[in-house]
Design a protein around this motif. Sequence first.
Motif, PDB file in Angstrom:
ATOM      1  N   LYS A 114      26.383 -12.813   7.174  1.00  0.00           N
ATOM      2  CA  LYS A 114      27.116 -13.710   6.267  1.00  0.00           C
ATOM      3  C   LYS A 114      28.624 -13.577   6.444  1.00  0.00           C
ATOM      4  O   LYS A 114      29.370 -14.499   6.157  1.00  0.00           O
ATOM      5  CB  LYS A 114      26.757 -13.383   4.809  1.00  0.00           C
ATOM      6  CG  LYS A 114      25.407 -13.909   4.390  1.00  0.00           C
ATOM      7  CD  LYS A 114      25.518 -15.347   3.902  1.00  0.00           C
ATOM      8  CE  LYS A 114      24.181 -15.839   3.388  1.00  0.00           C
ATOM      9  NZ  LYS A 114      24.129 -17.303   3.282  1.00  0.00           N
ATOM     10  N   GLU A 117      20.591 -12.768   9.329  1.00  0.00           N
ATOM     11  CA  GLU A 117      21.788 -13.563   9.085  1.00  0.00           C
ATOM     12  C   GLU A 117      23.001 -12.705   8.757  1.00  0.00           C
ATOM     13  O   GLU A 117      22.973 -11.891   7.842  1.00  0.00           O
ATOM     14  CB  GLU A 117      21.534 -14.557   7.949  1.00  0.00           C
ATOM     15  CG  GLU A 117      22.661 -15.564   7.829  1.00  0.00           C
ATOM     16  CD  GLU A 117      22.424 -16.574   6.731  1.00  0.00           C
ATOM     17  OE1 GLU A 117      21.368 -16.538   6.076  1.00  0.00           O
ATOM     18  OE2 GLU A 117      23.333 -17.394   6.525  1.00  0.00           O
ATOM     19  N   THR A 143      15.886 -10.726   4.829  1.00  0.00           N
ATOM     20  CA  THR A 143      14.758 -11.353   4.143  1.00  0.00           C
ATOM     21  C   THR A 143      13.722 -10.295   3.756  1.00  0.00           C
ATOM     22  O   THR A 143      13.618  -9.246   4.392  1.00  0.00           O
ATOM     23  CB  THR A 143      14.127 -12.426   5.047  1.00  0.00           C
ATOM     24  OG1 THR A 143      13.875 -11.850   6.331  1.00  0.00           O
ATOM     25  CG2 THR A 143      15.076 -13.601   5.228  1.00  0.00           C
ATOM     26  N   SER A 144      12.925 -10.607   2.720  1.00  0.00           N
ATOM     27  CA  SER A 144      12.057  -9.574   2.132  1.00  0.00           C
ATOM     28  C   SER A 144      10.914  -9.149   3.048  1.00  0.00           C
ATOM     29  O   SER A 144      10.254  -8.153   2.804  1.00  0.00           O
ATOM     30  CB  SER A 144      11.506 -10.073   0.795  1.00  0.00           C
ATOM     31  OG  SER A 144      10.686 -11.200   1.015  1.00  0.00           O
ATOM     32  N   THR A 162      22.375 -13.669  13.872  1.00  0.00           N
ATOM     33  CA  THR A 162      22.117 -14.814  12.996  1.00  0.00           C
ATOM     34  C   THR A 162      21.095 -15.757  13.617  1.00  0.00           C
ATOM     35  O   THR A 162      20.157 -16.195  12.957  1.00  0.00           O
ATOM     36  CB  THR A 162      23.423 -15.570  12.691  1.00  0.00           C
ATOM     37  OG1 THR A 162      24.298 -14.673  11.991  1.00  0.00           O
ATOM     38  CG2 THR A 162      23.178 -16.796  11.836  1.00  0.00           C
ATOM     39  N   SER A 163      21.263 -16.041  14.917  1.00  0.00           N
ATOM     40  CA  SER A 163      20.286 -16.964  15.501  1.00  0.00           C
ATOM     41  C   SER A 163      18.951 -16.272  15.754  1.00  0.00           C
ATOM     42  O   SER A 163      17.968 -16.932  16.077  1.00  0.00           O
ATOM     43  CB  SER A 163      20.828 -17.632  16.760  1.00  0.00           C
ATOM     44  OG  SER A 163      21.310 -16.658  17.647  1.00  0.00           O
ATOM     45  N   GLY A 164      18.902 -14.956  15.540  1.00  0.00           N
ATOM     46  CA  GLY A 164      17.625 -14.250  15.624  1.00  0.00           C
ATOM     47  C   GLY A 164      16.967 -14.091  14.258  1.00  0.00           C
ATOM     48  O   GLY A 164      15.910 -13.475  14.143  1.00  0.00           O
ATOM     49  N   GLY A 165      17.620 -14.594  13.209  1.00  0.00           N
ATOM     50  CA  GLY A 165      17.011 -14.537  11.885  1.00  0.00           C
ATOM     51  C   GLY A 165      17.562 -13.445  10.999  1.00  0.00           C
ATOM     52  O   GLY A 165      17.202 -13.334   9.831  1.00  0.00           O
ATOM     53  N   ARG A 177      11.292 -16.419  18.107  1.00  0.00           N
ATOM     54  CA  ARG A 177      12.610 -15.849  17.771  1.00  0.00           C
ATOM     55  C   ARG A 177      13.315 -15.343  19.009  1.00  0.00           C
ATOM     56  O   ARG A 177      14.491 -15.587  19.233  1.00  0.00           O
ATOM     57  CB  ARG A 177      12.432 -14.667  16.795  1.00  0.00           C
ATOM     58  CG  ARG A 177      12.399 -15.062  15.351  1.00  0.00           C
ATOM     59  CD  ARG A 177      12.610 -13.895  14.408  1.00  0.00           C
ATOM     60  NE  ARG A 177      12.083 -12.615  14.807  1.00  0.00           N
ATOM     61  CZ  ARG A 177      12.847 -11.560  15.098  1.00  0.00           C
ATOM     62  NH1 ARG A 177      14.154 -11.654  15.011  1.00  0.00           N
ATOM     63  NH2 ARG A 177      12.283 -10.411  15.442  1.00  0.00           N
TER      64      ARG A 177
END
Lengths: 348, 684
Positions: free
Chosen positions: B33, B31, B51-52, B26-29, B357
């Motif tokens: 959930k 996420e 993310t796309s 999560t802290s690397g992007g 990141r």
Amino acid sequence: MSDPSEVYNHQTIKDVLDELERTAVSRIAAAESAEELEKLRLEFLGKKARLSLVLRSLGGVPPEERSGLGQRANLLRRSLEERLKEQSGKLSKVLKPRAFLDLTLPGTRPERGAVHPITRIIAQITDIFEKLNFEWVEGREVETAFYNFTALNIPEDHPSRDSFDTFFTKEGHLLRSQTSTVQIRVMEKRKPPLRIIAPGRVYRPDTVDASHSFMFHQIEGLMVDEKTTFSDLKGMIHVFLRALFGKKTKVRFRPHFFPFTEPSVEVDMSCFICDAKGCSVCGQKGWLEVMGAGSVDPNVFKAVGYDAKAVQGFAFGLGVERIAMLKYGITDIRLFYENDIRFLKQFQ
Amino acid sequence: MKVSLNWLKDYVTVKKSPEEIASVLTSGGLEVKGLESVPSLGDTLLEVEITSNRPDWLSHVGVAREVAALLGIPFKLPSCGSKQLRDRKTAPSVQIRDTGKCPYYTGCVLEGVEFGESPEIIRKRLEAVGLRPINLIVDVTNYVLLEMGQPLHAFDYDLLEGRKIIVRRAAGGEKITAINGDEIVMTAEDLVIADEKKSVAIAGVMGGKHSEVSSSTRNILLESAYFNPASVRRSSKRFNLASDSSYRFERGVDPVGVDLARERAIDLICRYAKRVEKISAVTQCGKNPFRKRVIRFPAELSAGILGVRIPEAKICGSLKALGLGVKRGGKGILSVSVPSFRADLERPVDLVEEVARIHGYDRIPETMPEIRPVAWEGKPLRRVETLLRDVFPGAGFNETVTFSLISEKILEKLGMDLTRMTRVVNPQNKELTLLRPTLFPSLLEVLKGNVYKGSGADLKIFEIANVFGGETSGELPPEEMTCGFALAGLRKNHWLEKARNYTLFDAKGVVEEVLAGLGIGEVLFQNAENDFFEECLTVSSRGESLGLIGRVSKTVRDYYDLPFDAFLGALFLKGLTAQASFERSFRALPKFPAARRDISIVVKETVHAKEIMDLIAAHHPAWIRQVEVADVYRGEKIPKGSKSMMFSIEYRSDDHTLTADEVSKVHEQLIELLKNRTEGSLRS
């Protein structure tokens, strides 16, 4: 009472003094109201009072009796003055029964309405940024694909468009799905340094439920200068969130993806309800997702004709309804648009 | 997407707890959930949101690679080479007719395959991430998709006519029945996989029912290809048909992975099928689209953008951990080569984000920017808006926020011209299509809603929002900021005062208050006609239209089921802003006292108050300073068709104290004048 033109002879003077010395003091002591007392004051000390006439008539009295009668009259006058004062003081101490007034009845409040909670939050947020030297600007709601997508580095037929489902019009225009359009509009017209804060309505064809609406509000912020860094963005956002949610607010920055920023970040804030301990509002996580941000992507600068090598900046965006729901404890977004007077009045 | 932790551990040896892994990702992007422990499988599932920009994360291998990079531990790819001999003679025939939409297509035929269900490890992993096992062949294609991120398709080779694959555009109107049973009519823009006679799959989106692999299939053609992302996306959108395949193709698959994944699948089939007689040579048609990209990256750039200096050695380490090739040139310039699975990395700034990141966003310091002052531009429109948000609540109005999209019904009913208005073509609610040309319908809806819910009988609301005009192909529709307001019902009943109904004069009064606040003079109220109103007044100043007010017609009242009269108004911010003056000037206070006299005059109903007031004011301009309407009375002692009006007049001279005689003389003359000019009589 006497006729003022009348003059007493010395015998009458004596009679009058005798009578007054005998009766006046007790009549004053017997007075029961201020009105009664005032009548007595006029009777004894008024211009037309017998005592006044006595004093005026002293000139006609034989000299051997004049000083004696004069002394008596003046003494009497002073004593009556004192008694009147004394009695007046006594009477004022006696509590008069007042007409009954029900003071529990409500006051007549000037009628005041309220601004909408959305407006209230927008004002709070824009005020903070205006104090940080950002300028309030407004953009259009119906836009072209250039301002909503292309200039923001969101190419056609790219999956990044999925996050921005959009209403289109017959002529191929669209209702802006984000306030980032204002960045482009402003940068096209102006040169850095720039600091803007742009609140407004945005539209996405979402099914309406407790947490979604096809129209909602966003606030976009943008700062562009020669050396505005990612660390400046972090500092600015922390200052802002502390101003809005209180000094104890902590922030967490997570990498994310937005087409118009690079690096991009998602900002979490420590839950202000439970102090990051975990509660129902933050889903036991202690953190709340509040905004997206990042350093402006060079492609955006290129789209507006800036020299992407000479300028740097950051942009951020947040959902007004989300902030309002968090701050006011509102759990259904639809309440904002139903406009029940009982709801609106709560935000006076 | 669901990710199985056990599965991840095939590629990366990680000892951390699921919670720790989730937090690192999560802290690397990437996420996470949610975490779901599945005791029956001895597994934990990570629900990740991707993310796309990172299609490489749409696979277990991709997620494992990120775990390795973020934790700085080794990562290994699954084995992708089968040792079986390939038969050159049986390589399938493949032809690409549109290399734009399909630059690279590979196929391999497996003959004499006997298969049943998949082994437990494949079945369990598929089930864990939410897929239903079908048979070994289908399961392997799904397994490899989830493992490597490359969609594969298996055809029943015997059902392909001419045993040929042709990658071509569909003929307009060409039909295909997809595996899910949907009958799809295609356009000439859609790319299909076809045999000699017909299409057998919508390229990258979904296979066709006809050539689907079944339990009786013996010969298989395995497809692994690279399709143009935009083309797949357009087809998927056109048919409203999305699949795990289209999701990955439209984001861009790893071109090198096309070959790796095919070999991985062949390997798995050979390992788990009961029998595979023959494997053909691979037909590779077109050109693998991977082009090696090298980015010239000045390490200094990351300090400039991030605001923190990260040592060059650490920058190199981070990039290498991500699978990037790094060569250190002179003067701090790095040559960074980008692997095939990171098509998102194109520019130096993209590498800055990667460095940030891996370094950790939270380790970047917080600073405050230097602020250079900017010349301040006045914002008169905003001042007007601020004043409106002050005056209206001050007068008891509550602000509303209503949708800018409205139903056309009421406007239609009122016979308004709807041709030149702007509509959305893909409304969320079929009713709400029109970008409102007026705020009135929205305000009326709010009144209706409040009446219906019994929220109160004293309703005063306002809203400041854009109204919209019509659009043309070249031009955006005009947007006009408007302040709409409404009053309806019973004016608040306080115990000291009598309740009364709202009137048009309450609407007029608040407009007068706004105009006074904005310093707008020479205000003209004029009678007008309006579709919404029974009585209507327009407001203007110096030829500039500022707004209108009115009492709603019976049609409107009935349409909204209102049990009482409603009064609406609109103020145009453009006009207000143009006429507003925020300058104020001081006038010396009068030196001599004023005398007040009243006149009551009975006149015909049709005589306007303003006529009389103008007559009074003009009678002796030097002395008559103010004229107010003190009362309007109808009833006893007043003839029908007439009204008694009382005016209160202030007399004052600038050069001396007016005597009672002076005032009386002028006042008597005024009375005579009014009687003559208005055909009125004095009220005794």
